[in-house]
Design an enzyme around this catalytic site. Structure first.
Site, PDB file in Angstrom:
ATOM      1  CE  LYS A 189      16.895 -46.421 -15.477  1.00  0.00           C
ATOM      2  NZ  LYS A 189      17.898 -47.306 -14.553  1.00  0.00           N
ATOM      3  CD  GLN A 245      18.131 -48.844 -11.215  1.00  0.00           C
ATOM      4  OE1 GLN A 245      18.024 -49.079 -13.198  1.00  0.00           O
ATOM      5  NE2 GLN A 245      18.436 -47.952 -10.778  1.00  0.00           N
ATOM      6  CG  ASP A 258      23.005 -46.372 -16.741  1.00  0.00           C
ATOM      7  OD1 ASP A 258      22.681 -45.666 -17.369  1.00  0.00           O
ATOM      8  OD2 ASP A 258      23.575 -46.910 -15.675  1.00  0.00           O
TER       9      ASP A 258
END
Ligand code: NAP
Length: 299
Positions: A53, A97, A120
């Site tokens: 990422k 994460q 997200d």
């Protein structure tokens, strides 16, 4: 039957070109889109996702911040880090994460992220917007990417039987929510580990989307001729013939099914690259919205 390979990598490359144009327009206005990724602990898969990422941000000339903390970080300290990033004007997108260590309440963590920075798309506000079909939120990157990829290949799901296998908050549930919306118009069935006679259901699928996490679980006898398959599964299996001693396969037995399907994603190179690029896309969108909130047009 001619089977089309749904190469997410190629679609992602095209999207990246569009993003580059939007990013330079933002930079002209003095805004560099920024993504902060928090990782707690050192799970190798998580570390590798976070590295990917960060690299994707850098490749696009975006600002990338990785906050790495040890596995014994307290929940309170993590919430404090998120609060700091919520206030940081250089950061337009924040993600933690997953999974986080067990002593941390993942629900609290997600709820602490400012929904305007929740790229997200896991915050309840954004999940709610997705479900009611309201603009202004963020769609979770994996199912969003699958939908964008199907559209890029001209695969219209309207009126089709779409079977989603897996009901996680990351893949299955949002996939179903996206495809059942008015205007997208798929007829969606969601299956999970308690589904009875899974094969009878998957055989009805015009489009099968898998997010299970079990290598090669979907076999040729489970699908009908001409099915379209998007395989989100990414499963590491031992392979002594591979340089690293392992390789990644999907949930779907690609080799056995590819001639039966009309279109299918490879693993790797299918859903994975779309996930990363849609995360970048959400971050650019977050930056554009931040400009709009300041009363400046986005271009
Ligand atoms: P997860 O949270 O473990 O969810 C797995 C889902 O599969 C659950 O809903 C589970 O049912 C269902 N399932 C498990 N065994 C099943 C069976 N035998 N029959 C039917 N359903 C079954 O996993 P996830 O986070 O969604 O990830 C799923 C896969 O996608 C993994 O391989 C992951 O690595 C991959 N993934 C890939 C990307 C990408 O970018 N390509 C992104 C995210 C995830 P229950 O709910 O009943 O337990």
């Amino acid at each position: 039957m001619g089977t089309r390979l749904l190469e997410g990598k190629e679609v992602a490359d095209r999207i990246r070109k569009d993003l580059a144009v939007r990013i330079s327009a933002l930079k002209e206005k003095g805004v560099v889109p920024g993504l902060a990724v928090i990782i707690v602990g050192d799970d190798p898969a998580s570390v590798s996702y976070v590295t990917m990422k960060g690299k994707a941000c850098q490749d696009l000339g975006m600002y990338s911040l990785t906050v790495r903390k040890p596995a014994d970080l307290s929940e309170a300290d993590l919430l404090q880090i998120i609060n700091g990033l919520n206030r940081d004007p250089k950061v337009h997108g924040i993600l933690v994460q997953l999974p986080v260590p067990r002593h941390i309440d993942v629900g609290k963590v997600i709820a602490a992220i400012d929904p305007k920075k929740d790229v997200d798309g896991f915050h309840p506000t954004n999940v709610g917007k997705m479900l009611i079909g309201e603009d202004g939120g963020f769609l979770p990157a994996t199912p969003y990417g699958i939908h964008v990829m199907l559209k890029a290949y001209g695969i219209d799901v309207a009126g089709k039987n779409v079977v989603v296998v897996g009901r996680s908050n990351i893949v299955g549930k949002p996939m179903a929510a996206i495809l059942m919306q008015k205007g997208v118009d798929a007829t969606v069935t969601v299956c999970h580990s308690r589904t009875k006679d899974l094969k009878a259901i998957t055989r009805q699928a015009d489009v099968l989307i898998s997010g299970i996490g079990k290598p090669l679980f979907i076999t040729a006898d489970m699908v009908k001729d001409g099915v379209v398959i998007a395989d989100a599964g990414s499963n590491r299996i031992d392979d002594p013939s591979a340089k690293k001693g392992y390789r990644f396969v999907g949930d779907v037995d690609f080799d056995a099914i590819k001639d039966k399907a009309s279109a299918i994603t490879p693993v790797p190179g299918g859903v994975g690259p779309m996930t990363i690029v849609m995360l970048m896309s959400n971050t650019v969108l977050a930056a554009e919205r931040s400009l709009e909130r300041q009363g400046r047009p986005k271009v």
